[in-house]
Design a protein around this motif. Sequence first.
Motif, PDB file in Angstrom:
ATOM      1  N   LEU A  26      53.360  45.985 132.480  1.00  0.00           N
ATOM      2  CA  LEU A  26      52.210  45.740 133.349  1.00  0.00           C
ATOM      3  C   LEU A  26      52.352  46.475 134.677  1.00  0.00           C
ATOM      4  CD1 LEU A  26      51.722  41.902 132.701  1.00  0.00           C
ATOM      5  CD2 LEU A  26      50.223  43.754 131.916  1.00  0.00           C
ATOM      6  N   GLU A  29      51.721  50.225 134.148  1.00  0.00           N
ATOM      7  CA  GLU A  29      50.283  50.489 134.014  1.00  0.00           C
ATOM      8  C   GLU A  29      49.606  50.444 135.378  1.00  0.00           C
ATOM      9  OE1 GLU A  29      48.861  51.496 131.348  1.00  0.00           O
ATOM     10  OE2 GLU A  29      50.572  51.193 130.026  1.00  0.00           O
ATOM     11  N   GLU A  30      49.999  49.496 136.201  1.00  0.00           N
ATOM     12  CA  GLU A  30      49.428  49.357 137.545  1.00  0.00           C
ATOM     13  C   GLU A  30      49.715  50.602 138.388  1.00  0.00           C
ATOM     14  OE1 GLU A  30      50.662  46.790 141.435  1.00  0.00           O
ATOM     15  OE2 GLU A  30      50.431  45.653 139.560  1.00  0.00           O
ATOM     16  N   LYS A 154      46.711  34.883 137.074  1.00  0.00           N
ATOM     17  CA  LYS A 154      46.419  36.308 137.234  1.00  0.00           C
ATOM     18  C   LYS A 154      45.987  36.948 135.921  1.00  0.00           C
ATOM     19  CE  LYS A 154      48.622  40.670 138.578  1.00  0.00           C
ATOM     20  NZ  LYS A 154      49.890  41.316 139.037  1.00  0.00           N
ATOM     21  N   GLU A 155      46.634  36.544 134.814  1.00  0.00           N
ATOM     22  CA  GLU A 155      46.384  37.187 133.525  1.00  0.00           C
ATOM     23  C   GLU A 155      45.183  36.611 132.781  1.00  0.00           C
ATOM     24  OE1 GLU A 155      48.166  39.898 132.153  1.00  0.00           O
ATOM     25  OE2 GLU A 155      48.699  39.916 134.285  1.00  0.00           O
ATOM     26  N   PRO A 157      41.979  35.957 133.496  1.00  0.00           N
ATOM     27  CA  PRO A 157      40.715  36.701 133.520  1.00  0.00           C
ATOM     28  C   PRO A 157      40.721  37.964 132.664  1.00  0.00           C
ATOM     29  CG  PRO A 157      41.334  36.016 135.738  1.00  0.00           C
ATOM     30  CD  PRO A 157      42.507  35.742 134.850  1.00  0.00           C
ATOM     31  N   LYS A 158      41.885  38.579 132.484  1.00  0.00           N
ATOM     32  CA  LYS A 158      41.981  39.773 131.641  1.00  0.00           C
ATOM     33  C   LYS A 158      41.649  39.459 130.185  1.00  0.00           C
ATOM     34  CE  LYS A 158      45.687  41.742 134.505  1.00  0.00           C
ATOM     35  NZ  LYS A 158      47.080  42.257 134.517  1.00  0.00           N
ATOM     36  N   HIS A 159      41.780  38.184 129.820  1.00  0.00           N
ATOM     37  CA  HIS A 159      41.494  37.740 128.457  1.00  0.00           C
ATOM     38  C   HIS A 159      40.136  37.041 128.371  1.00  0.00           C
ATOM     39  CE1 HIS A 159      45.640  38.483 126.926  1.00  0.00           C
ATOM     40  NE2 HIS A 159      45.939  38.305 128.197  1.00  0.00           N
ATOM     41  N   GLY A 183      50.837  36.236 127.273  1.00  0.00           N
ATOM     42  CA  GLY A 183      49.722  37.076 126.863  1.00  0.00           C
ATOM     43  C   GLY A 183      49.225  36.732 125.475  1.00  0.00           C
ATOM     44  N   SER A 187      45.489  35.164 124.559  1.00  0.00           N
ATOM     45  CA  SER A 187      44.614  35.805 123.571  1.00  0.00           C
ATOM     46  C   SER A 187      44.145  34.789 122.539  1.00  0.00           C
ATOM     47  CB  SER A 187      45.348  36.952 122.877  1.00  0.00           C
ATOM     48  OG  SER A 187      45.641  37.993 123.782  1.00  0.00           O
TER      49      SER A 187
END
Length: 330
Positions: A26, A29-30, A154-155, A157-159, A183, A187
């Motif tokens: 992560l 990627e950032e 934090k994670e 909303p990504k899902h 993660g 999911s």
Amino acid sequence: MATSPSHNQRPGFSILVCPDSELLRLKIEELLLAFRPAGEDSWQRHVFWGDDDLRADFWEHLTLQGLFARPKAIVLRQAQNIPAARLKALSNALASISDAIWPLICFEVPFEKGKPKLAAHISKPAYYQHALQKNWVIEVPGLDERTLPGFIKKEAPKHGISLKPGQAETMAARLLPDAALVGSELSRLALTADGQGLLPADFAKLLEHNQEVHLFDMLNLIQDANDPIQVWRKVIDERLGSETTIFAFLSLLLREARALWQILAGETPAIPPFLVNKKRVTAKRLGFSRIAGIFELALDTEKSIKSGEKKPEQAYEILMADLFYLFGGR
């Protein structure tokens, strides 16, 4: 002090120190998004491993740049496994790196009292001290009980999940502090969310399976030692490849071995009474010698992962095979 690099100028090279492979991914990627090369959609990425003896193609990618080639991000994983002599050669190469090449050197080591446990031959040389002075060193400790709720918030909303107050804490109480596992669970929970991303009121029941239940299932399947196809199907399906999860399995395995040893020695282990008779059959079948073998396999697996000799998923698969035969599998 190690900090994140300035967003005004891309680092000449970056050093990332993190014990959790998913947190590391992560962060990479950032960084690659934050310092996207001018005129390009993305970096041309190449990944190498420190325990692969830094093959010739690694040095070619690190030092050679074609006239019209895209800028390259060279990601070097498990760099703590590079021998000191090789690390010196890498240090020399980093001193004259091209602007079109961005090395990201990853040291995947545990933290102790908030600081990474780095060997002197890694942290003392000039390249590391230079990176410290330039704020090119990024330290990302693994998750723990204190930081897990914040990571979930934090994670989520990504899902596509919109958490209500207290839900992150509810999840954290039921999950291991492992970023990949979080993660995966997010999911899975996303499939139950409504159109606004809200979870059902009883969403916590979906987490009651708990990772330890999966580990118990795997341990029971191995102890039956009758169906190798079923064992390996579960090994593949469960994908217990993260370091944190494997160590959780090793803890459970050692707990089981201690209970079997106590039963065989005529003692009463701290387990529910209805399980004692079932485990007594297993303990008598194994005997002291093979029970001792469980301890040996667990310690060998832990050592192979922490020393970098094997990647977590490799160590896990080898352990499963050894345990299956130890428990009497054909």
